[in-house]
Design an enzyme around this catalytic site. Sequence first.
Site, PDB file in Angstrom:
ATOM      1  N   GLU A 234      94.747  47.893 -33.879  1.00  0.00           N
ATOM      2  CA  GLU A 234      94.500  47.898 -35.332  1.00  0.00           C
ATOM      3  C   GLU A 234      94.497  49.326 -35.882  1.00  0.00           C
ATOM      4  O   GLU A 234      93.726  50.190 -35.427  1.00  0.00           O
ATOM      5  CB  GLU A 234      93.166  47.203 -35.628  1.00  0.00           C
ATOM      6  CG  GLU A 234      92.990  46.919 -37.109  1.00  0.00           C
ATOM      7  CD  GLU A 234      91.717  46.115 -37.413  1.00  0.00           C
ATOM      8  OE1 GLU A 234      91.352  45.240 -36.607  1.00  0.00           O
ATOM      9  OE2 GLU A 234      91.107  46.385 -38.453  1.00  0.00           O
TER      10      GLU A 234
ATOM     11  N   LYS B 239      82.265  41.702 -36.141  1.00  0.00           N
ATOM     12  CA  LYS B 239      83.664  41.927 -35.720  1.00  0.00           C
ATOM     13  C   LYS B 239      83.976  43.419 -35.853  1.00  0.00           C
ATOM     14  O   LYS B 239      84.618  44.019 -35.006  1.00  0.00           O
ATOM     15  CB  LYS B 239      84.606  41.068 -36.564  1.00  0.00           C
ATOM     16  CG  LYS B 239      86.063  41.089 -36.117  1.00  0.00           C
ATOM     17  CD  LYS B 239      86.892  42.203 -36.701  1.00  0.00           C
ATOM     18  CE  LYS B 239      88.352  42.113 -36.297  1.00  0.00           C
ATOM     19  NZ  LYS B 239      89.163  43.205 -36.834  1.00  0.00           N
TER      20      LYS B 239
ATOM     21  N   ASP C 221      85.242  44.907 -18.738  1.00  0.00           N
ATOM     22  CA  ASP C 221      85.514  43.493 -18.974  1.00  0.00           C
ATOM     23  C   ASP C 221      85.156  43.148 -20.429  1.00  0.00           C
ATOM     24  O   ASP C 221      83.988  42.915 -20.757  1.00  0.00           O
ATOM     25  CB  ASP C 221      84.673  42.674 -17.976  1.00  0.00           C
ATOM     26  CG  ASP C 221      84.896  41.181 -18.089  1.00  0.00           C
ATOM     27  OD1 ASP C 221      85.398  40.728 -19.137  1.00  0.00           O
ATOM     28  OD2 ASP C 221      84.545  40.466 -17.136  1.00  0.00           O
TER      29      ASP C 221
ATOM     30  N   HIS D 104      92.776  51.196 -45.469  1.00  0.00           N
ATOM     31  CA  HIS D 104      93.515  50.351 -44.538  1.00  0.00           C
ATOM     32  C   HIS D 104      95.025  50.473 -44.787  1.00  0.00           C
ATOM     33  O   HIS D 104      95.807  50.666 -43.864  1.00  0.00           O
ATOM     34  CB  HIS D 104      93.055  48.911 -44.727  1.00  0.00           C
ATOM     35  CG  HIS D 104      93.379  48.038 -43.581  1.00  0.00           C
ATOM     36  ND1 HIS D 104      92.547  47.931 -42.495  1.00  0.00           N
ATOM     37  CD2 HIS D 104      94.450  47.263 -43.328  1.00  0.00           C
ATOM     38  CE1 HIS D 104      93.096  47.115 -41.627  1.00  0.00           C
ATOM     39  NE2 HIS D 104      94.249  46.683 -42.103  1.00  0.00           N
TER      40      HIS D 104
HETATM   41  C1  MEV Z   1      88.155  45.020 -40.064  1.00  0.00           C
HETATM   42  O1  MEV Z   1      88.787  45.033 -38.813  1.00  0.00           O
HETATM   43  C2  MEV Z   1      86.648  45.049 -39.915  1.00  0.00           C
HETATM   44  C3  MEV Z   1      85.840  44.920 -41.208  1.00  0.00           C
HETATM   45  O2  MEV Z   1      86.214  43.715 -41.893  1.00  0.00           O
HETATM   46  C4  MEV Z   1      84.392  44.894 -40.833  1.00  0.00           C
HETATM   47  C5  MEV Z   1      83.450  44.593 -41.970  1.00  0.00           C
HETATM   48  O3  MEV Z   1      83.839  43.948 -42.954  1.00  0.00           O
HETATM   49  O4  MEV Z   1      82.260  44.981 -41.831  1.00  0.00           O
HETATM   50  C6  MEV Z   1      86.153  46.066 -42.125  1.00  0.00           C
END
Ligand code: MEV
Length: 420
Positions: free
Chosen positions: A77, A259, A275, A372
């Site tokens: 990413e 995430k 792992d 992004h």
């Molecule tokens: C993107 O890979 C991760 C985010 O969505 C995490 C978040 O919203 O806290 C930017």
Amino acid sequence: MGLSPRFSRMSVPEKREYLLNNQFTRSSLPGNNDEDYLWICDVMVENAVGYAGLPLGITAPIRIDGQDYLVPMATEEASVIAAASYGGKMASLDGGFVTSPPQPLIKGHLYYANTTLSQAEKLMNAVTIAIDKASPMLSSMQKRGGGLESWDFFYLKNPDCHVIEITLNVCDSMGANLMNSYLEKLSDMLLELSGKKADIAILSNEASCRTGKAEFRISLDKIKRAGRYDMSAEEIGKKLVFLSEVAEHFPPRAVTHNKGIMNGITALALATGNDTRAIEASVHSYACSSGVYKGLATYKIEKDFLTGHIKAPVPFAAIGGSIAFTDYSRFSMDILGNPSSRQLASIALALGLAQNFAALLALSTRGIQAGHMKLHAKKIAYQAGARGRQIQTIADLLNKEKNYKQEFAEELLKTNGKDD
Ligand code: MEV
């Protein structure tokens, strides 16, 4: 395409040749033809045909427990390493992260289904003798300061079974093989001693016994100035705390919040040959240990300072398994100064928090897409056909126009790409 019955017995070059003769072209085979690497793949997994490479990058220096680290991360990413560097740099402005790493503990279980009370009693009385008999298996771990930490015996009503729980201190290793072999040995000893055979012997990836913490504290004013945000320091702080509270109480946001944390922790796990599935399973099970899935990083404002805090299990190993087996994991461990498993756990926690801090800062201020798309622009330029230094030239133009369509990149390439 069918597979020859001989396929699993072929060498990797033979397997690749087989694929070439059956549907694939040389350029569509994964990885390159570096034989050394192909053989490493072959000893690592069954039926290897190549390797799936990922970019490996390093963060800007991140201050963790008074030491600056360039943290290696493997990820697909575009924004992950940039975000970790940004969050890490910000948090390092006021001293960086302070951590409490966990002890390197792992749990495992022997399950005995439909056990009568007298069999259960026999089993329980036999555990200490079995542990004593199996102790040579743990002798080298004991020499390193680890070994058996504790054991427990309990009854699960549903399904009806008795469980022997073993906790080992596995020092710098992951300890999965040791735990499973040790459980099987204990199971054999207990069969001899009690006449009852264990139905299942397996480690657990529930790693709440391996929970560590990291935190940082930074003045709100420093955040505003370093990020050149056009909101007041107070507004930024309030929004961050609001996001933290949403993640504590609203699972759909908590999952995304975590995430983001795992963008960092998993990338470090991949880079070091750890792992990833064990780490992810333990983190997510911990996130819902209260019965509701919660965000693992939380923020508070104290006077004019923001504090960030993370608590999570981080079962990282520093030796054994695939660690130091591949050139990239050796490089990753080297650049970190060959940390112990506890130090690596501290780095992972700080990195996860840095990653989350950067995401929440973006969400609280300019929104997530600005940064992004800026990073994504290089990929679009590449897909449009730019190569070498053309890539940055085209990406800069895409960013300037804030137009990220591939057709636009192709057009730009026709007019601007030639001179590079
Ligand atoms: C993107 O890979 C991760 C985010 O969505 C995490 C978040 O919203 O806290 C930017």
